[in-house]
Write a protein that holds these residues in place. Structure first.
Motif, PDB file in Angstrom:
ATOM      1  N   VAL A 156       0.514  -1.158  -0.038  1.00  0.00           N
ATOM      2  CA  VAL A 156      -0.086   0.260   0.192  1.00  0.00           C
ATOM      3  C   VAL A 156       0.844   1.420  -0.178  1.00  0.00           C
ATOM      4  CG1 VAL A 156      -1.673   0.745   1.185  1.00  0.00           C
ATOM      5  CG2 VAL A 156      -1.758  -1.405   1.404  1.00  0.00           C
ATOM      6  N   PHE A 157       0.711   2.644  -0.915  1.00  0.00           N
ATOM      7  CA  PHE A 157       1.460   3.604  -1.327  1.00  0.00           C
ATOM      8  C   PHE A 157       0.503   4.485  -0.703  1.00  0.00           C
ATOM      9  CE2 PHE A 157       2.629   0.335  -4.127  1.00  0.00           C
ATOM     10  CZ  PHE A 157       4.241  -0.071  -4.091  1.00  0.00           C
ATOM     11  N   GLY A 158       1.659   5.537  -0.355  1.00  0.00           N
ATOM     12  CA  GLY A 158       1.334   6.734   0.454  1.00  0.00           C
ATOM     13  C   GLY A 158       1.388   7.686  -0.902  1.00  0.00           C
ATOM     14  N   GLU A 159       1.849   9.251  -0.162  1.00  0.00           N
ATOM     15  CA  GLU A 159       1.763   9.995  -1.293  1.00  0.00           C
ATOM     16  C   GLU A 159       3.601  10.067  -1.846  1.00  0.00           C
ATOM     17  OE1 GLU A 159       1.036  13.498   0.555  1.00  0.00           O
ATOM     18  OE2 GLU A 159      -1.311  13.338   0.273  1.00  0.00           O
ATOM     19  N   GLN A 160       4.845   9.708  -0.997  1.00  0.00           N
ATOM     20  CA  GLN A 160       5.985   9.513  -0.889  1.00  0.00           C
ATOM     21  C   GLN A 160       6.018   7.786  -1.068  1.00  0.00           C
ATOM     22  OE1 GLN A 160       8.140  11.690   1.945  1.00  0.00           O
ATOM     23  NE2 GLN A 160       8.122  13.271   0.614  1.00  0.00           N
ATOM     24  N   LEU A 161       7.036   7.558  -2.277  1.00  0.00           N
ATOM     25  CA  LEU A 161       7.746   6.469  -2.336  1.00  0.00           C
ATOM     26  C   LEU A 161       8.616   6.243  -0.856  1.00  0.00           C
ATOM     27  CD1 LEU A 161       7.928   3.894  -3.637  1.00  0.00           C
ATOM     28  CD2 LEU A 161       9.873   4.273  -5.400  1.00  0.00           C
ATOM     29  N   GLN A 162       9.731   6.771  -1.001  1.00  0.00           N
ATOM     30  CA  GLN A 162      10.601   7.233   0.543  1.00  0.00           C
ATOM     31  C   GLN A 162      10.794   8.456   0.419  1.00  0.00           C
ATOM     32  OE1 GLN A 162      13.176   4.442  -1.741  1.00  0.00           O
ATOM     33  NE2 GLN A 162      14.740   6.385  -1.730  1.00  0.00           N
ATOM     34  N   ASP A 163      11.682   8.926   1.112  1.00  0.00           N
ATOM     35  CA  ASP A 163      11.637  10.129   1.274  1.00  0.00           C
ATOM     36  C   ASP A 163      12.929  10.821   0.404  1.00  0.00           C
ATOM     37  OD1 ASP A 163      12.156  12.500   2.316  1.00  0.00           O
ATOM     38  OD2 ASP A 163      14.449  12.486   3.708  1.00  0.00           O
ATOM     39  N   LYS A 165      -0.951   6.995  -9.014  1.00  0.00           N
ATOM     40  CA  LYS A 165      -0.755   5.412  -9.210  1.00  0.00           C
ATOM     41  C   LYS A 165      -1.959   4.727  -8.972  1.00  0.00           C
ATOM     42  CE  LYS A 165      -1.951   5.040  -4.174  1.00  0.00           C
ATOM     43  NZ  LYS A 165      -1.422   6.819  -3.457  1.00  0.00           N
ATOM     44  N   THR A 166      -1.647   3.003 -10.670  1.00  0.00           N
ATOM     45  CA  THR A 166      -3.112   2.675 -10.993  1.00  0.00           C
ATOM     46  C   THR A 166      -3.591   1.677  -9.785  1.00  0.00           C
ATOM     47  OG1 THR A 166      -1.850   0.991 -11.928  1.00  0.00           O
ATOM     48  CG2 THR A 166      -2.395   3.328 -13.365  1.00  0.00           C
ATOM     49  N   ILE A 167      -4.991   1.295 -10.014  1.00  0.00           N
ATOM     50  CA  ILE A 167      -4.920   0.064  -9.048  1.00  0.00           C
ATOM     51  C   ILE A 167      -4.148  -0.712  -9.451  1.00  0.00           C
ATOM     52  CG2 ILE A 167      -7.080   1.319  -8.525  1.00  0.00           C
ATOM     53  CD1 ILE A 167      -8.637  -0.778 -11.096  1.00  0.00           C
TER      54      ILE A 167
END
Length: 318
Positions: free
Chosen positions: A49-56, A63-65
């Motif tokens: 599950v991804f948020g607004e950042q992949l990493q810092d 993002k697609t479903i």
């Protein structure tokens, strides 16, 4: 340049891979990361599950479903795309992305992403205030064009209204004039026509069919105007069927009028006329006279009394 990394788990036959479209970006540009998982249909796989950042330092713009695709060998392929960007001039090492299946965790290999500053910043210069907002020059041609378009629209609307009014006026002028007979009371017109039939007495010259036809036509026209029963377009039976409800109930008749008796006379008159017209019935002089008398009585007893009062008042005033 496209970089792709894959890890295999031969025991569970799960393949996890990640690829990135471009490993070098200008500051603020975007690229797509493709995450792909292939597994047996019997396996249950939990995607990350991804948020607004992949990493810092690396932001996820979109993002697609997760898209599920059944392969020809019976296996299942999961696909998801992440649109990445960064506003930090740096060489990033994208950490492995984890995928869970049961109690096992599978990770992709790390990917590299290089973000390049497109211009050099002179750090020796002093910090200055933001420039004041400048007023944009007036675009006179745009203003004039808007005014002209508005005037054109007004002219088109006005022209359309004028054309519609002209057409309506022309249409009214070309309409056929109203028959003066329709402006007179129905009983007045009927009685005049009955007087003419009485005066002619064409049945004495052997014209019985014409006599009966003229007589019933006058009565039918009167019924149409007085009771709004289109008798001229109906058979005698159809006319009598509608007139029965009106006369028997006494709708619009004076209280002293015997509607049932009047209906019986009307029925006899119309049926006699049908016998003469369609069955070549030979009437007696008394039957011809009685038919005319019935027509007079029907008109006189069903006439609208209010019209008579208005006519008498107007004549007295004149």
């Amino acid at each position: 340049m496209r970089e792709k990394c894959t890890m295999f788990n031969l025991l569970l036959a799960i393949v996890v891979s990640a690829s990135i479209d471009s490993t070098t970006l200008m500051l603020g540009d975007q690229t797509d990361l493709h995450l792909q998982v292939t597994h047996e249909a019997s396996e249950q796989v939990q995607m990350p599950v991804f948020g607004e950042q992949l990493q810092d330092g690396i932001e996820i713009v979109d993002k697609t479903i997760v898209d599920t695709l059944k392969l020809s060998d019976g296996r299942v392929q999961l696909n998801q795309y992440l649109t990445l960007t960064s506003f930090k001039d740096s060489l990033f090492s994208i950490e492995p992305i984890a995928v869970v299946s049961g109690e096992d965790t599978f990770r992709t290999e790390a990917l590299a992403l290089n973000i390049v500053q497109p211009f050099e910043v002179d750090t020796t210069l002093a910090i200055t205030d933001i420039k004041d907002i400048e007023k944009a020059p007036i675009w006179w041609w745009g203003f004039i064009r808007s005014v002209l378009l508005g005037l054109l629209l007004i002219a088109l609307v006005g022209g359309g209204i004028w054309l519609w009014q002209w057409y309506e006026k022309k249409r009214k002028n070309t309409e056929e004039p109203i028959d003066p007979e329709l402006l007179r009371p129905a009983d007045e017109v009927a009685l005049e026509k009955l007087d003419a039939i009485k005066e002619a007495k064409i049945w004495k010259d052997g014209k019985v069919k014409e006599y009966q036809t003229d007589l019933t036509d006058v009565v039918r026209e009167y019924i149409g105007r007085r009771f709004e029963v289109h008798s001229t377009e109906k058979t005698s039976d159809e006319t009598l069927r509608e007139m029965k409800d009106i006369l028997v109930k006494g709708e619009g008749l004076e209280p002293n009028v015997d509607g049932k008796a009047l209906f019986a006379k009307l029925s006899k008159m119309l049926q006699l006329a049908d016998l003469v017209k369609f069955a070549k019935w030979h009437t007696t002089p008394d039957e011809n006279e009685q038919a005319l008398t019935t027509a007079y009585e029907f008109v006189q007893e069903t006439r609208i009394v209010e019209e008579l009062k208005v006519d008498s008042l107007e004549k007295s005033e004149s």
